[in-house]
Each structure stands twice: as structure tokens, then as C-alpha cells.
Design a protein around this motif. Structure first.
Motif, PDB file in Angstrom:
ATOM      1  N   HIS A   3      67.377  68.803  34.600  1.00  0.00           N
ATOM      2  CA  HIS A   3      67.149  68.856  36.106  1.00  0.00           C
ATOM      3  C   HIS A   3      67.676  70.499  36.389  1.00  0.00           C
ATOM      4  N   LEU A   4      68.999  70.803  35.963  1.00  0.00           N
ATOM      5  CA  LEU A   4      69.475  71.932  36.351  1.00  0.00           C
ATOM      6  C   LEU A   4      68.581  73.302  35.844  1.00  0.00           C
ATOM      7  N   LYS A  41      76.622  63.603  32.686  1.00  0.00           N
ATOM      8  CA  LYS A  41      76.112  62.431  32.743  1.00  0.00           C
ATOM      9  C   LYS A  41      74.771  62.205  31.796  1.00  0.00           C
ATOM     10  N   TRP A  43      70.370  65.177  33.420  1.00  0.00           N
ATOM     11  CA  TRP A  43      70.868  65.740  34.567  1.00  0.00           C
ATOM     12  C   TRP A  43      70.926  67.417  34.069  1.00  0.00           C
ATOM     13  N   ASN A 101      78.178  73.095  37.431  1.00  0.00           N
ATOM     14  CA  ASN A 101      77.800  71.957  37.689  1.00  0.00           C
ATOM     15  C   ASN A 101      78.187  70.998  36.534  1.00  0.00           C
ATOM     16  N   SER A 138      80.465  68.344  36.556  1.00  0.00           N
ATOM     17  CA  SER A 138      80.371  67.057  36.647  1.00  0.00           C
ATOM     18  C   SER A 138      78.972  66.258  36.565  1.00  0.00           C
ATOM     19  N   ALA A 139      77.957  67.116  36.828  1.00  0.00           N
ATOM     20  CA  ALA A 139      76.578  66.440  36.779  1.00  0.00           C
ATOM     21  C   ALA A 139      76.135  66.562  35.209  1.00  0.00           C
ATOM     22  N   LYS A 197      68.852  57.113  38.542  1.00  0.00           N
ATOM     23  CA  LYS A 197      69.984  57.807  39.285  1.00  0.00           C
ATOM     24  C   LYS A 197      69.708  59.152  39.382  1.00  0.00           C
ATOM     25  N   ALA A 198      69.109  59.702  38.313  1.00  0.00           N
ATOM     26  CA  ALA A 198      68.884  61.007  38.329  1.00  0.00           C
ATOM     27  C   ALA A 198      67.591  61.733  38.908  1.00  0.00           C
ATOM     28  N   HIS A 228      67.392  63.890  42.206  1.00  0.00           N
ATOM     29  CA  HIS A 228      67.423  65.311  41.966  1.00  0.00           C
ATOM     30  C   HIS A 228      66.091  65.816  41.745  1.00  0.00           C
TER      31      HIS A 228
END
Length: 259
Positions: free
Chosen positions: A144-145, A137, A141, A131, A133-134, A219-220, A223
Motif C-alpha cells: 500500500h505504501l 503488519k 501494508w 510508517n 508501525s504500518a 483490515k488493510a 487504505h
């Protein structure tokens, strides 16, 4: 055995491995952000965080207190989050805490203190690399993962609780006089503890989803809402399992009285 590691995540998503805490701290003023992933850190190592990151001593002390319930505390330059990684061994709930400090240009994770720890974020690097690309940011992010990885691993825990309840029912129906009723009490106590932890974790995700965390951009939050849905489902299943255990207690008492 997982060890503490320090990474700088560059704006293009490149992961730069750093050889020490000092090297990581020196990168804080540069582009991208820094991840301090501490495993079984000593108090001295934790104290080092207070200087360059401005972390409050009380929140650092919470990292080594395994009795903490999940929570989110706001500080001027970071948010402190306690999140439980849960697993369910046969008829036993096991909790393993992960602590997060998230700021504008850093993420700190602290874990590995439980006596029977399985290092709840072990294997996360493979997820991060998938991930890329996430992660580039920002810290929100990456966090979150990590939390999503922890929650995904809870699915087996909920399923195992259901299996243990089914086994108990089969044994009661087959031979109630041979069944040990303390197993039901133990199961119910575990489910109550599980419900408590899931409830507070859901509260954290509600706060993040409604933009109460300064360091998780809007924006996050979408998720994190997905994680909220998973936790809510686990909570519903846990409450149903608790009701099933109560029904089993009543069934067991009824069968004994009718013998």
C-alpha cells in the motif's frame, strides 16, 4: 542509481538488510516477511524467484514487457499486480511499470526497465521508515505504501496536462494561423493513454477493496480505498481535460474558417 535490495521486516517493524537473494530466500521460513526489491533485474535473476517463491514463469516474463496494461492476476500462492507509474513531461506522457508479487510472507517489486526510467519507487525507504508501525503488519501494508507513493507522484502529471492545454488555448487565441494543430492531436492521444492506464489501475483497486485479493487482509483494504479515491479524481480530471482538448480543436477550426 537505485540498486536491488533485500529486506526482512521483523514483527516489531525492524528492517533487517540482507546481502543477497539467497540470504533473503533463506529468511522466508522465519518470523516477519521478506521484501525483494529488484531494479533492472536480469532474466536470470528473475528466474531465481520461481523456486523459493513459486512464481509462475509467465508472470515473471510479464515483468520485462513494458507494453503491459495494469492488471491483477491470482495464483495459488501469490497475487501478481502490474501498476504503472506515470509522469507527464511537457506534452508527453511517460509510463514506467512496477510489478508486484504479494504472498503471505513476501513482497516482490520489480521495476526500472523503461528506457527513460526515473525509478518510480526511488525514495520509498524514507516513507517506509516514517510508517514503521504500518509496515510491520505485513506485505499488504508495505505494498500500500509503495502504490500510494506512486499515485501521489501522479498529481503533478495531471496538473501539467492542464497547463499544456491552457498554453495551447492562449496561443490559438493569440495567433491561430501560427499554431501547430498536431499539438492538440498529440495532447488528446496522451490523455486517452492516460485515461486507459488510470481506468485499469482503478479496477485493480476496486478488486482489492472488495477483498478479491487473498493476500490483502480486510483490515488493510481501507487504505487501498483511499488510493482508489485519488485515482478516481485523476480519472475525472483527465476526462475533463480530454473534453477541453476537443473543444480547443473546434475553436481552432472555427477561428481558421473565420479568417
Amino acid at each position: 542509481m537505485m540498486k536491488s535490495e533485500f529486506l526482512r521486516i521483523l514483527p516489531d517493524g525492524t528492517l533487517e538488510s540482507l546481502d543477497s537473494f539467497e540470504s533473503a530466500a533463506n529468511k522466508l521460513g522465519e518470523s516477519g516477511y521478506v521484501w525483494f526489491n529488484l531494479v533492472k533485474a536480469s532474466r536470470e535473476e528473475l528466474t531465481k524467484l520461481s523456486g523459493p517463491l513459486g512464481l509462475h514463469p509467465l508472470s515473471l516474463e510479464d515483468c520485462t514487457d513494458e507494453t503491459q496494461v495494469p492488471k491483477m492476476d491470482e495464483f495459488p500462492n501469490y497475487t501478481f499486480i502490474v501498476f504503472n507509474a506515470l509522469r507527464y513531461d511537457p506534452e508527453e506522457l511517460v509510463s514506467d511499470e512496477v510489478d508486484f508479487f504479494i504472498g503471505s510472507n513476501f513482497l516482490v517489486t520489480v521495476s526500472g526497465y523503461a528506457d527513460n526510467t526515473r525509478l518510480p519507487i526511488q525514495g520509498i525507504m524514507a516513507v517506509i521508515e516514517r510508517n514503521n508501525s504500518a509496515v510491520k503488519k505485513g506485505p499488504a501494508w508495505l505494498m500500500h505504501l509503495i502504490i500510494d507513493h506512486m499515485v501521489d507522484n501522479m498529481a503533478d502529471m495531471v496538473e501539467q496536462a492542464e497547463v499544456d492545454i491552457d498554453h495551447a488555448e492562449e496561443e490559438i487565441l493569440a495567433a491561430p494561423s501560427d499554431f501547430d494543430p498536431s499539438r492538440l492531436t498529440y495532447l488528446r492521444r496522451n490523455l486517452l493513454s492516460l485515461r486507459k492506464s488510470l481506468f485499469y489501475e482503478r479496477e485493480i483497486l476496486i478488486k482489492i477493496s472488495r477483498n478479491d485479493c487473498e493476500f490483502v487482509p480486510e483490515k488493510a483494504t481501507v487504505h487501498y480505498r483511499d488510493i482508489f479515491d485519488h485515482i478516481s479524481n485523476f480519472l475525472e480530471m483527465t476526462e475533463s481535460n480530454r473534453d477541453n482538448v476537443t473543444s480547443l480543436m473546434e475553436l481552432y477550426a472555427s477561428m481558421l474558417n473565420n479568417k
